[in-house]
Motif scaffolding. Structure first.
Motif, mmCIF file in Angstrom:
data_model
loop_
_atom_site.group_PDB
_atom_site.id
_atom_site.type_symbol
_atom_site.label_atom_id
_atom_site.label_comp_id
_atom_site.label_asym_id
_atom_site.label_seq_id
_atom_site.Cartn_x
_atom_site.Cartn_y
_atom_site.Cartn_z
ATOM 1 N N UNK A 77 47.107 35.993 48.032
ATOM 2 C CA UNK A 77 47.658 37.186 47.393
ATOM 3 C C UNK A 77 47.125 37.392 45.988
ATOM 4 N N UNK A 78 47.072 36.310 45.206
ATOM 5 C CA UNK A 78 46.545 36.421 43.847
ATOM 6 C C UNK A 78 45.066 36.797 43.877
ATOM 7 N N UNK A 79 44.325 36.196 44.802
ATOM 8 C CA UNK A 79 42.906 36.512 44.898
ATOM 9 C C UNK A 79 42.668 37.976 45.226
ATOM 10 N N UNK A 80 43.417 38.498 46.179
ATOM 11 C CA UNK A 80 43.264 39.912 46.538
ATOM 12 C C UNK A 80 43.706 40.816 45.385
ATOM 13 N N UNK A 81 44.752 40.412 44.688
ATOM 14 C CA UNK A 81 45.209 41.190 43.536
ATOM 15 C C UNK A 81 44.135 41.230 42.447
ATOM 16 N N UNK A 82 43.426 40.114 42.282
ATOM 17 C CA UNK A 82 42.369 40.050 41.265
ATOM 18 C C UNK A 82 41.186 40.949 41.609
ATOM 19 N N UNK A 83 41.098 41.375 42.873
ATOM 20 C CA UNK A 83 40.009 42.272 43.266
ATOM 21 C C UNK A 83 40.279 43.718 42.871
ATOM 22 N N UNK A 84 41.532 44.056 42.637
ATOM 23 C CA UNK A 84 41.885 45.461 42.414
ATOM 24 C C UNK A 84 41.152 46.108 41.237
ATOM 25 N N UNK A 85 40.940 45.390 40.113
ATOM 26 C CA UNK A 85 40.223 46.052 39.015
ATOM 27 C C UNK A 85 38.719 46.191 39.246
#
Length: 341
Positions: free
Chosen positions: A174-182
């Motif tokens: 989840x954190x990894x995918x969230x870090x992709x958003x920017x």
């Protein structure tokens, strides 16, 4: 039927070499396609900086793919058979930690390089220049956020190395995918008429591509020789891969069509075949078609045999698929920075 202990721990580095080489090749092909002649009287960006940005960005993307893919592997193999899964995950954890460190580092290096690109008249980039870039440009803020989130992923990697699967894989994914958003903000020049829609589409595109590639890569590198775990993980991954294929194809097509059709100076077919942007889109579409064919081969021809614990050529076919994915990542990195006309 299970594999021997030695085969269980086998790591297939050929797949890693294939995707990294293909991604770098794709980026260099893209750079060659988009090269422009210098404009008299205009400060030119250093050739080193221009070439380094896509290369470092490819490494950033692959580090994110590796980090998320290895976290996803833990979910795919499950938690109910630790005697089988723990030897695999012990190998995965230090690789994931190293990948998250590379992710953090490449995000910061990209920030420096894009600052140098933003201020070509400055011979050396200072911390003040970097901070000004972060304050003034959305891409700078996005890269800083990515670096911070990747650093948090490093912390989770350290905890996972010490405590194993007590650190939930779902949190790491989840954190990894969230870090992709920017990330789309750091490159794509979306058409402002549909900015909100294209940004959401790009974010979904990036997350789908990373999860798909990362999951496949993790299985090929660490599970290909373990028929028992592969028979359990591959059907689960196949469902995810199908969803990612639909998501990546739909969002990629939407992004390209919006960028081209809303440009009043050029027609669709002219843009596709005569501009660097269009040519990169066509190359990505060819990669997507190849990936779909190879994925179908694995899904319909190999997976039934894998479920029966039979020997297959999965590693070969999946490595070919990863090679096509690497090319697509390389093209995409340059595509995010290429003007439509």
């Amino acid at each position: 039927m299970t594999t021997a202990a030695g085969a269980t721990s086998q790591v297939r580095y050929q797949a890693i070499v294939a995707i990294v080489t293909a991604a770098l090749a794709g980026a260099l092909i893209g750079v060659a396609l988009t090269a422009t002649a210098p404009v008299p009287g205009v400060a030119e960006v250093s050739e080193v900086v221009s070439a380094a940005i896509p290369i470092v960005r490819v490494l950033l993307d692959l580090a994110a793919v590796t980090t998320i893919g290895l976290a996803l592997l833990s979910v795919l193999v499950g938690y109910d058979r630790p005697k089988l899964t723990e030897p695999i995950m012990r190998r995965a954890r230090p690789i994931a930690l190293a990948a998250s460190l590379v992710w953090t580092t490449t995000a910061l290096v990209t920030l420096v390089l894009q600052t140098a690109e933003y201020r070509p008249q400055v011979p050396t980039v200072s911390f003040a220049d970097i901070w000004d870039y972060v304050v003034q440009v959305g891409a700078g803020k996005a890269l800083l956020v990515v670096a911070v989130l990747a650093l948090v992923q490093v912390g989770l990697g350290v905890l996972t190395l010490r405590h194993g699967e007590k650190v939930p894989a779902e949190v790491r994914v989840g954190l990894g995918l969230f870090a992709l958003l920017p990330l789309p903000v750091t490159g794509h020049a979306a058409n402002w008429d549909y900015h909100d829609y294209t940004m959401i589409s790009m974010e979904l595109h990036v997350m789908g591509a990373v999860a798909w590639t990362g999951g496949l890569g993790a299985m090929v590198v660490l599970l290909a020789a373990n028929r028992t775990l592969l028979a359990h993980a591959l059907p689960r991954f196949s469902k995810l891969a199908t969803l990612c294929l639909v998501l990546v194809s739909a969002t990629g097509l939407f992004n390209a069509v919006v960028e081209i059709l809303l440009n009043p100076t050029i027609s669709l077919f002219t843009a596709l075949f005569t501009t660097p942007y269009g040519q990169l889109v066509v190359l990505k579409m060819m990669c997507a078609a190849g990936i779909a064919v190879l994925g179908a081969m694995v899904r319909w021809k190999l997976m039934p045999r894998i479920v029966r614990h039979e020997r297959t050529a999965l590693a070969t076919w999946a490595t070919l698929e990863l090679t096509a994915m690497g090319l697509a990542f390389g093209f995409a990195v340059v595509l995010t920075r290429a003007p439509v006309s």
